[in-house]
Structures are given as structure tokens and as C-alpha cells.
Write a protein that holds these residues in place. Structure first.
Motif, short mmCIF file in Angstrom:
data_model
loop_
_atom_site.label_atom_id
_atom_site.label_comp_id
_atom_site.label_asym_id
_atom_site.label_seq_id
_atom_site.Cartn_x
_atom_site.Cartn_y
_atom_site.Cartn_z
N ALA A 55 0.83 -1.21 0.00
CA ALA A 55 0.00 0.00 0.00
C ALA A 55 0.87 1.25 0.00
O ALA A 55 0.56 2.24 -0.68
N GLY A 56 1.96 1.23 0.75
CA GLY A 56 2.87 2.38 0.78
C GLY A 56 3.52 2.65 -0.56
O GLY A 56 3.65 3.81 -0.97
N CYS A 57 3.92 1.58 -1.25
CA CYS A 57 4.52 1.76 -2.58
C CYS A 57 3.53 2.38 -3.56
O CYS A 57 3.91 3.13 -4.45
N ILE A 58 2.24 2.05 -3.39
CA ILE A 58 1.23 2.56 -4.31
C ILE A 58 0.81 3.98 -3.97
O ILE A 58 0.62 4.82 -4.85
N LEU A 59 0.68 4.29 -2.67
CA LEU A 59 0.06 5.54 -2.24
C LEU A 59 1.04 6.63 -1.81
O LEU A 59 0.64 7.79 -1.69
N SER A 60 2.29 6.28 -1.56
CA SER A 60 3.22 7.26 -0.99
C SER A 60 3.44 8.46 -1.90
O SER A 60 3.56 9.59 -1.43
N ALA A 61 3.49 8.21 -3.21
CA ALA A 61 3.72 9.33 -4.13
C ALA A 61 2.61 10.36 -4.02
O ALA A 61 2.85 11.57 -4.09
N THR A 62 1.36 9.91 -3.80
CA THR A 62 0.24 10.83 -3.64
C THR A 62 0.36 11.62 -2.35
O THR A 62 0.08 12.83 -2.31
N VAL A 63 0.79 10.96 -1.27
CA VAL A 63 0.97 11.64 0.01
C VAL A 63 2.02 12.73 -0.10
O VAL A 63 1.83 13.88 0.36
N VAL A 64 3.13 12.41 -0.76
CA VAL A 64 4.21 13.39 -0.92
C VAL A 64 3.74 14.56 -1.77
O VAL A 64 4.09 15.72 -1.51
N ALA A 65 2.93 14.29 -2.78
CA ALA A 65 2.43 15.36 -3.65
C ALA A 65 1.57 16.35 -2.85
O ALA A 65 1.54 17.55 -3.15
N ARG A 66 0.89 15.88 -1.82
CA ARG A 66 0.00 16.74 -1.04
C ARG A 66 0.75 17.60 -0.04
O ARG A 66 0.44 18.78 0.14
N VAL A 67 1.76 17.02 0.64
CA VAL A 67 2.39 17.76 1.75
C VAL A 67 3.88 17.99 1.56
O VAL A 67 4.49 18.72 2.35
N GLY A 68 4.49 17.39 0.54
CA GLY A 68 5.91 17.60 0.31
C GLY A 68 6.77 16.53 0.95
O GLY A 68 6.35 15.82 1.87
N HIS A 69 8.00 16.41 0.45
CA HIS A 69 8.92 15.36 0.90
C HIS A 69 9.27 15.49 2.39
O HIS A 69 9.24 14.51 3.13
N ILE A 70 9.62 16.70 2.82
CA ILE A 70 10.09 16.89 4.19
C ILE A 70 9.00 16.54 5.19
O ILE A 70 9.22 15.76 6.13
N ARG A 71 7.83 17.10 5.01
CA ARG A 71 6.73 16.84 5.94
C ARG A 71 6.31 15.37 5.90
O ARG A 71 6.05 14.76 6.94
N ALA A 72 6.22 14.81 4.70
CA ALA A 72 5.81 13.41 4.58
C ALA A 72 6.79 12.49 5.30
O ALA A 72 6.39 11.57 6.02
N PHE A 73 8.09 12.75 5.13
CA PHE A 73 9.09 11.90 5.79
C PHE A 73 8.96 12.02 7.31
O PHE A 73 8.99 11.00 8.02
N GLY A 74 8.81 13.23 7.81
CA GLY A 74 8.66 13.42 9.25
C GLY A 74 7.43 12.73 9.80
O GLY A 74 7.47 12.09 10.86
N VAL A 75 6.32 12.85 9.09
CA VAL A 75 5.07 12.21 9.53
C VAL A 75 5.22 10.70 9.55
O VAL A 75 4.81 10.03 10.52
N LEU A 76 5.81 10.13 8.51
CA LEU A 76 5.95 8.68 8.44
C LEU A 76 6.87 8.14 9.53
O LEU A 76 6.59 7.10 10.14
N CYS A 77 7.98 8.84 9.80
CA CYS A 77 8.87 8.42 10.90
C CYS A 77 8.15 8.48 12.23
O CYS A 77 8.29 7.60 13.09
N SER A 78 7.34 9.53 12.45
CA SER A 78 6.61 9.68 13.70
C SER A 78 5.58 8.57 13.87
O SER A 78 5.42 8.01 14.96
#
Length: 426
Positions: A55-78
Motif C-alpha cells: 500500500a505504501g509503494c502505491i500511495l506514498s507518491a500521492t501523500v508526498v504530492a499533497r504535503v511535500g517530501h520533508i513533511r511526509a518523511f517526518g510524519v511517516l517516521c513519527s
């Protein structure tokens, strides 16, 4: 060094992430076994991870498009840290399965973000070497995470908290990095019919490799505990196969560049089947023989995936490497969902060595179908072969991995690709 210095923050963040992931992936089956969880429920931990990762491989690109690389990475680590702490508080099988799936989703997303970043920050001609350094950093960090369990008591809270701490630390280097906006992430339109027509043996084999690799990767620690190995030996039993798989990739790759890759795959699968049968027939209980067989099995099963990818690319049309990698990853993911479930059920019903009944059946199917395909289709000429690339096992690969491992990366997307717009700003 000129190439590595600008990406040192990304490599450090990835190392922290994989260190925590190593602890996470081993403490759950070890602690679950101590808590009396059934082999079936522990196998479902691997199923949950695979579902989340796909699911992450399919949907992650959409998540990054919405909030950006930096925020997405921080959210996922959290979220990964939260899943780890939640597992320490809510010690029930179904809670752990859900949280493990959530962690799999986070790992897919963070890997894609880091690797797309590396792809932009590295010159095309150096990407193969950078990818090798990145892989070795991740391998070393994961192994260190496994070995941490030898230093304490797995029945307490400590290892859960330690993994959560390093999940949080992983976001610090990237959050403080002043690198430019990462390259667009790749999302691919998959055509499974075309992939099967391109290389039936690759699709068939990668499914069964997903079954065997995920089953062994999830339940190896459970097997090792139940045959009486110490915690230190359990940590070695789970880490040595990965190390063996990494070491053997280069000689296997060189061999597959010089002969029919299907025959190389056949030989590797035969070695894996030999190790499976040795676990079943010899029923080893001591440390030395178990570790030796684990090294043989790991060196075999973790070398199959890159050979399969290379074989599929040998028959591919120019510019379709990403589509092929994406289709094989999806097929591998389906196998990874099924393997731990079936193996966990078999271990609960038949006994602890039923894990190797499942892996031996998978490797037997690969051998039989590959033999049949060799009789039906001529081998690719050496001059027409693609270049073998050592790559992560499919369970920890994604489209960005495939993109980064290409030494000559086109500046524009290929036909059939979609690109997600990059961040407007950090």
C-alpha cells in the motif's frame, strides 16, 4: 566522497531508520513467542507488513504530492515510532498485526522519499556506486538493529522504546538538511499482461520467491527460539541470511551475465531447496548447523530477486525498466502476503519445521517451471542482455530503488510513467 558528502544527511537518516527497523522486525516475533502467541498470529505479522508495504509503494507518491517530501518523511517516521510504542502498550496479536502493517506503510514511504532524494543529488554516472553505498549502510544498520537484542531482556519495554527513539532520530538529519527540492517521485501504470508476455518465468518465480522469502524472514526467529537457540544465536540466525545474500549477489550477477539467467536461477533455487530439505531431514538443534544452513538458505533466496529482475529486463522493450520493476514488486508483494500466513498456519498445525515445508514447496515450483520454460524458449544472446544490478530483496525495494540503480537515468519520464509534482518549497 564528492558524491557522498551532499547526501550524508540522507544516509544518516536512513541508517537510523533501518537500525530501528531491525530492532522492530526481531523484537516482535521474539517477544510474541515469549507471550505465547501462536505461530499463525506471528506469521500474520509478516502478512500485515507486506500489505502495508505494498500500500505504501502505491500511495506514498500521492501523500508526498499533497504535503511535500520533508513533511511526509517526518510524519511517516513519527507514525512508525507510534506503532512501536503502541506495540509495547497493547500486547495482543491483532493489535500487533495492524501496527506492523502501519509500520510497513511507513517504511515504503520513507524509502521512496530518501531514494528519490538520492536520485536527484547524484550524478547519473555515479548512481550505481551511490546505490551500493546506500545499500551497505542500510544492511549494516539493519544488522546492528538485530544484534541489539543480544544486549538486554526482550520481555521488557526497553527495546520498544529504543526503536521508537531511533525512528524519531531518523527525521532529524533530513529536517535540518538544506538540499534542494527532491526530484518527482515515480508512479507507474502497470500492465501485468504485458509483463507476463515479456517473461513468464520472471512473474511466476518472483511470486514464489515472495512466498518463501517473506515466510522465512517473518518466522525465522520463531523457529530459532523453538529449537532452543539462545537469544544471541537467534539474532545471528536472522541476520546471517541477509548478509550471505548480500555477499553472494556479485558472483551470482557475474555468472548470470555470462550464461542463461534461467539456469543461474535454477541453480540458486536448487541450493535453496537443498537447505530446506536439510532443515527438514536433519532436524538440527545445535547452533553451528542451524547457522550454517541459515547462511546457505539466505545466500540462495536473497540472490534470486535480482536475477529475476535482470532476466525480465533482458526481454524488455527499451524504456520499460520501471514498469517491469513495478510489476515484479507488486507480484512479489502478493507472494509476501500469502507466504507468512500459510507458513504460520502450517507451523501451528504441523510443527515448527513446517516453515521449511512451505519454502521447499515454493522453491520446488520455481525449479519445475523454470525447467519447463528453458525447454520452450531460447536464451537471450549475451550481447542483448541488460546489465545485472545488485539490488535489495524485493520486500525492501520500491520504484525509487529501481530508478536509483540505473546508472544512466533519463531526464524525462518514459512512456507509461506518471510523475508526481515536486514540492513547491521545503
Amino acid at each position: 566522497m564528492r558524491q557522498l558528502l551532499p547526501i550524508s544527511a540522507l544516509l544518516l537518516g536512513s541508517a537510523f531508520l533501518l537500525f530501528a527497523g531491525g530492532i522492530n522486525s526481531l523484537i516482535l516475533p521474539v517477544r510474541g513467542n515469549l507471550e505465547g502467541f501462536s505461530s499463525m498470529s506471528l506469521g500474520l505479522l509478516g502478512t500485515g507488513w507486506a500489505l502495508g508495504y505494498v500500500a505504501g509503494c502505491i500511495l506514498s507518491a500521492t501523500v508526498v504530492a499533497r504535503v511535500g517530501h520533508i513533511r511526509a518523511f517526518g510524519v511517516l517516521c513519527s507514525i512508525a515510532a507510534v506503532s512501536m510504542l503502541g506495540s509495547a502498550i497493547l500486547i495482543t496479536p491483532w493489535t500487533w498485526i495492524i501496527l506492523r502493517g502501519l509500520c510497513g506503510f511507513c517504511f515504503a514511504g520513507t524509502a521512496m522519499i530518501v531514494e528519490s532524494w538520492l536520485s536527484e543529488r547524484t550524478e547519473p554516472g555515479a548512481r550505481g556506486r551511490v546505490f551500493g553505498v546506500y545499500t551497505m549502510v542500510n544492511l549494516g544498520a539493519s544488522t546492528a538493529g538485530y544484534m541489539m537484542l543480544t544486549l538486554g531482556d526482550p520481555s521488557g519495554f526497553f527495546f520498544f522504546a529504543l526503536a521508537a527513539i531511533f525512528y524519531c532520530l531518523a527525521l532529524v538529519p533530513t529536517a535540518l538538511s538544506n538540499t534542494s527540492t527532491p526530484t518527482p517521485m515515480v508512479s507507474v501504470k502497470l500492465n501485468m499482461h504485458a509483463l507476463w508476455h515479456n517473461s513468464p518465468v520472471a512473474v511466476f518465480a518472483v511470486f514464489w520467491v515472495g512466498v518463501s522469502n517473506a515466510a522465512f524472514g517473518t518466522l525465522a526467529a520463531v523457529y530459532a527460539q523453538n529449537v532452543g537457540l539462545t537469544l544471541t544465536a537467534v539474532a545471528f540466525f536472522t541476520s546471517i541470511p541477509i548478509l550471505a545474500g548480500a555477499v553472494i549477489q556479485m558472483p551470482v550477477g557475474l555468472l548470470s551475465d555470462k550464461m542463461d539467467r534461467r539456469k543461474v536461477l535454477l541453480g540458486i533455487a536448487a541450493l535453496a531447496l537443498l537447505a530446506d530439505l536439510a532443515f527438514i531431514l536433519l532436524a538440527p538443534e545445535g547452533r553451528t548447523l542451524n547457522l550454517a544452513l541459515a547462511a546457505l538458505l539466505g545466500g540462495s533466496i536473497y540472490a534470486m530477486y535480482p536475477v529475476i529482475v535482470a532476466h525480465a529486463n533482458d526481454h524488455a522493450e527499451p524504456g520499460t525498466a520501471i514498469q517491469i520493476s513495478g510489476g515484479l514488486l507488486l507480484t512479489f508483494g502478493v507472494g509476501s502476503i500469502i507466504g507468512p500466513t500459510v507458513a504460520g498456519w502450517a507451523m501451528s498445525e504441523v510443527g515448527i519445521r513446517a516453515l521449511f515445508y512451505v519454502t521447499s514447496a515454493a522453491h520446488g515450483f520455481v525449479i519445475l517451471y523454470t525447467l519447463w520454460r528453458i525447454s520452450r524458449r531460447e536464451a537471450v544472446a549475451d550481447d542483448d542482455k541488460s546489465t545485472f544490478q545488485p539490488i535489495n530483496a524485493g520486500r525492501t525495494s520500491n520504484l525509487q530503488t529501481a530508478k536509483l540503480s540505473q546508472n544512466e537515468q533519463p531526464e524525462t519520464p518514459q512512456d507509461g510513467d506518471k510523475v508526481v509534482p515536486p514540492d513547491a518549497a521545503h
